[in-house]
Design an enzyme around this catalytic site. Sequence first.
Site, PDB file in Angstrom:
ATOM      1  N   CYS A  16      25.900  58.060  14.156  1.00 36.85           N
ATOM      2  CA  CYS A  16      25.553  56.852  13.408  1.00 36.85           C
ATOM      3  C   CYS A  16      25.957  57.025  11.948  1.00 36.85           C
ATOM      4  CB  CYS A  16      24.054  56.562  13.523  1.00 36.85           C
ATOM      5  SG  CYS A  16      23.505  55.160  12.532  1.00 36.85           S
ATOM      6  N   CYS A  69      23.347  55.772   9.445  1.00 30.82           N
ATOM      7  CA  CYS A  69      22.164  56.639   9.392  1.00 30.82           C
ATOM      8  C   CYS A  69      22.432  57.930   8.628  1.00 30.82           C
ATOM      9  CB  CYS A  69      21.703  56.993  10.804  1.00 30.82           C
ATOM     10  SG  CYS A  69      21.489  55.592  11.917  1.00 30.82           S
ATOM     11  N   ASP A  70      23.589  58.545   8.854  1.00 29.93           N
ATOM     12  CA  ASP A  70      23.810  59.913   8.386  1.00 29.93           C
ATOM     13  C   ASP A  70      24.996  60.087   7.438  1.00 29.93           C
ATOM     14  OD1 ASP A  70      21.700  60.979  10.092  1.00 29.93           O
ATOM     15  OD2 ASP A  70      23.041  60.528  11.752  1.00 29.93           O
TER      16      ASP A  70
END
Length: 314
Positions: free
Chosen positions: A137, A140-141
């Site tokens: 992701c 997300c990261d």
Amino acid sequence: MNKQEKEIDLIIIGAGPAGLTAGIYASRANLETLILENDIIGGQVRSSYTIENYPGFAKITGVELAEKMEAQATGEGAVIDEFDFIEKVTLKDDEKIIETGDFIYKPRAVIIATGAKPRSLPIPNERAYLGKGIHYCAVCDGSSYEGEVIGVVGGGSAALEEAMYLARIAKKVIIIRRYDTFHAEAKTLTEVEAVPNIEILYNHDLIDVVGDNFVEKALVKHTKTDEVIEIPLKAIFGYIGTEPKTDLFKPFIQVGEDGYIKSDESMQTNVKGVYVAGDVRQKEFRQIATAVADGTIAALKAEKYITENKENAK
């Protein structure tokens, strides 16, 4: 602990675009509707940085679209519970039971809209470096790798779109592509090719990653010459497809060889009163628009089924 039993018109399992759309239609049909979500509301859409192919929005972030869908579903009366995890289900023609940590629900109909999860990279060290340089992701990261070199593995639109997002953060993004073509929208590929800090390695396959505690290098093999090279980088983001979330339902619901749930065009599964919608369904195309269409049909068919059963029970 004795759990409270609750009868309810409809339970929708999954709060992605398909589940939220089903919730909107079911609630507008005056069905008592509960949406159960074991992960994040919005599903995979929420982790998409930019969406440019959903009708009505020339460009919108995944978070924004997910929040709009959630607000509309709850605004129409659907209840969303993302904290009461499902422990087991029983799905039969004459009996439907959804047991969570707190309740035993007995719905008249069920819509399965659990979606799919990213397929893990098939390399030996995937598990060892998961969260330590192996990710799935970008939203997300990706921020953890500002100014670094990052790899992206995949050949679809998702891989290209996430590479463009990562290019805003990273020093360089290297797309590792097994073949010499992409199965993605031509417009998206053209946009990627125009980004100066994105490099595409055609005909290369990721075979592993190495490093001390975190990823430091990717081992990549040329698919035609078998030459193996090492690429210094800090992270690899995988976009090589998805796997359906169906383990909970397999004892009752028919799935295909690919693991996706079988249904007819009215979203009906092999169990009466149980419907499927979205990415978890066996079909050719998986897009937000097709998930929304599935959710619409599933809700309308569920409403008809519930109404007919209520009338027959009189």
